[in-house]
Design a protein around this motif. Structure first.
Motif, mmCIF file in Angstrom:
data_model
loop_
_atom_site.group_PDB
_atom_site.id
_atom_site.type_symbol
_atom_site.label_atom_id
_atom_site.label_comp_id
_atom_site.label_asym_id
_atom_site.label_seq_id
_atom_site.Cartn_x
_atom_site.Cartn_y
_atom_site.Cartn_z
ATOM 1 N N MET A 253 0.751 -1.256 -0.208
ATOM 2 C CA MET A 253 0.163 -0.177 0.115
ATOM 3 C C MET A 253 0.959 1.302 0.064
ATOM 4 S SD MET A 253 -2.986 -1.326 0.094
ATOM 5 C CE MET A 253 -3.975 -2.670 0.349
ATOM 6 N N SER B 197 -0.235 5.314 -3.764
ATOM 7 C CA SER B 197 -1.672 5.210 -4.099
ATOM 8 C C SER B 197 -1.977 6.611 -4.765
ATOM 9 C CB SER B 197 -2.404 5.232 -2.866
ATOM 10 O OG SER B 197 -2.272 6.474 -1.785
ATOM 11 N N LYS B 198 -3.265 6.642 -5.391
ATOM 12 C CA LYS B 198 -3.671 7.890 -5.849
ATOM 13 C C LYS B 198 -5.011 7.899 -6.142
ATOM 14 C CE LYS B 198 -2.949 6.249 -10.770
ATOM 15 N NZ LYS B 198 -2.271 6.674 -12.023
ATOM 16 N N LYS C 291 -9.895 6.275 -4.057
ATOM 17 C CA LYS C 291 -8.367 6.137 -3.767
ATOM 18 C C LYS C 291 -7.949 4.414 -4.328
ATOM 19 C CE LYS C 291 -4.879 7.237 -0.652
ATOM 20 N NZ LYS C 291 -4.574 7.867 0.804
ATOM 21 N N ILE C 292 -6.895 4.544 -5.048
ATOM 22 C CA ILE C 292 -6.698 3.238 -5.601
ATOM 23 C C ILE C 292 -5.155 3.108 -5.038
ATOM 24 C CG2 ILE C 292 -8.244 3.164 -7.727
ATOM 25 C CD1 ILE C 292 -5.828 4.001 -9.429
ATOM 26 N N TYR C 293 -5.046 1.841 -4.744
ATOM 27 C CA TYR C 293 -3.557 1.267 -4.390
ATOM 28 C C TYR C 293 -2.832 0.430 -5.429
ATOM 29 C CZ TYR C 293 -5.269 3.352 0.156
ATOM 30 O OH TYR C 293 -5.817 4.233 1.077
ATOM 31 N N TRP D 235 -3.812 -1.575 -9.802
ATOM 32 C CA TRP D 235 -4.300 -0.771 -8.744
ATOM 33 C C TRP D 235 -5.771 -1.333 -8.236
ATOM 34 C CZ3 TRP D 235 -1.378 3.556 -7.781
ATOM 35 C CH2 TRP D 235 -0.344 3.712 -8.929
ATOM 36 N N THR E 103 -8.956 -0.499 -5.279
ATOM 37 C CA THR E 103 -9.697 0.533 -4.242
ATOM 38 C C THR E 103 -10.114 -0.516 -2.675
ATOM 39 O OG1 THR E 103 -12.004 -0.161 -5.014
ATOM 40 C CG2 THR E 103 -10.806 1.540 -5.995
#
Length: 396
Positions: free
Chosen positions: A206, A209-210, A222-224, A249, A251
């Motif tokens: 993790m 992220s963005k 938010k995606i990791y 990615w 969520t």
């Protein structure tokens, strides 16, 4: 027409059984097998036509071989645990039956995700004259087909691939996983990894992220960055076509991450055995027994999933940015097959992959990933069997 043996009676196995039963013109006979045959019988009672059920220990190759020889399937769909992939492949080798799965093998004692163990079966499957189709779920699976489709139809070179998976559903539980808790938590707590300029780069879990703005009213999430097995095969597939970067990615809600952090801090996500009252206990397996069964979340879950591929590259010498994705509604999935969308988006592609093999649409001997075949017939079947896709050409 073909005979199909489905091994595994969890949420995904339930979807696969439903979807195979819906196409009697392809699958004339179906057998659903699991360690607990009662689970199979419960699923069988939901279906529109009769199927056989059986009890089998997927860790026991002689038991698997005996079942395969008794039922005589043309193809085996493995939706059991990833730890059991090699046992089922061994049974298919011994009996000369095609093999399809949805997730790569991983050893039970370490969270290590790669295709090496299954790719090593290449020569044996080829010599036996049978096919193993690996990763025929959604991610991996449909995302591989999406990528092959983009390469075939829309790109001369592909420089960047981002696979983006959002579950915007809500089941109302304090903490639960949408598929097998043991597999889910092992995957999420492992180090991340992505492809960059010819090599894989490892990250902490993790760490990166963005925010991504999803379509269909889902909005910003938010995606990791995670490691996901399809990156391994897709990097190999795209490397000759200019690939510079490939990432996966997903969520996660703040609530999910908060609970997971606490569980990690107290040692409940450990996969090594600990002694308790004179008995060996694996904490993560004990935690799995305490958490809600993912199959029980079907009637509770509302909202949508969105899984797709964002691709950058060139066509006819000009830059191109392209997005292909599927939206799946949890409640619509439950109305059709009594499972939520996470199981649905894995189970439908497993059936379609088996259909490709059983009908000879995809042919070959050896071990294959999804992108090794023409994506067009698979893309057509997605629209027919419940996972319609949308494609967009984006600015910038």
């Amino acid at each position: 027409m073909a005979r199909v043996l489905i091994i595994g009676a969890g949420g995904v196995g339930q979807v696969v059984a439903h979807k195979c039963a819906q196409v009697p013109e392809v699958f004339s006979d179906i057998c659903l097998a699991s360690r607990t045959e009662a689970k199979c019988k419960k699923i069988a009672a939901q279906l529109s036509r009769p199927i056989e059920t059986a009890g089998v220990d997927a860790d026991n190759v002689p038991e698997l071989v005996a079942l395969i020889r008794r039922f005589r399937p043309d193809v085996v769909i493995n939706v059991a645990l990833p730890y059991q992939d090699l046992h089922i492949m061994d049974a298919c080798l011994e009996t000369g039956v095609h093999y399809v799965d949805t997730a790569n093998y991983e050893p039970p004692d370490v969270a290590h995700f790669e295709y090496k163990w299954q790719w090593d079966y290449q020569a044996r499957f080829k010599e036996r004259g049978i096919m193993a189709l690996l990763g025929s779920g959604f991610d991996p699976g449909v995302t591989n087909v999406f990528t092959a489709w983009a390469k075939k139809k829309h790109f001369d070179t592909i420089e960047e691939l981002d696979i983006i998976d959002a579950n915007a559903g809500d089941h109302g539980m304090p903490f639960a996983t949408n598929f097998n808790p043991e597999i889910n938590i092992r995957e999420v707590t492992a180090n991340g990894k992505f492809y960059c300029d010819g090599a894989f780069v490892e990250t902490k879990p993790m760490e990166i992220s963005k925010v991504y703005d999803f379509p269909a009213g889902i909005g910003p999430k938010k995606i990791y960055l995670l490691w996901h097995e399809e990156l391994e095969s897709l990097a190999r597939f795209l490397k000759p076509h200019g690939l510079k970067a490939a990432r996966f990615w997903m969520t996660f809600s703040d609530n999910y991450l908060k609970h997971l952090e606490v569980l990690q801090n107290v040692g409940m996500t450990r996969i090594d055995p600990v002694m308790y009252n004179g008995h060996e206990v694996i904490p993560l397996q004990f935690l799995k027994a305490l958490l809600p069964d993912p199959a029980s979340l079907g009637p509770l879950t509302k909202g949508k999933t969105c899984i797709g591929c964002l691709i950058k590259g060139t066509k006819d010498g000009k830059p191109r940015r392209y997005y292909v994705y599927n939206i799946c509604d949890h409640q619509e999935a439950y109305r059709e097959v009594q499972s939520q969308a996470i199981s649905y988006t894995t189970g439908v592609p497993a059936m379609i992959g088996a259909m490709m093999v059983a009908t000879g649409t995809w042919k070959g001997t050896g071990v294959f990933n999804m992108e090794d075949f023409d994506p067009e017939p698979f893309m057509q079947k997605l629209n027919i069997h419940g996972l319609p896709w949308t494609e967009q050409f984006l600015e910038g």
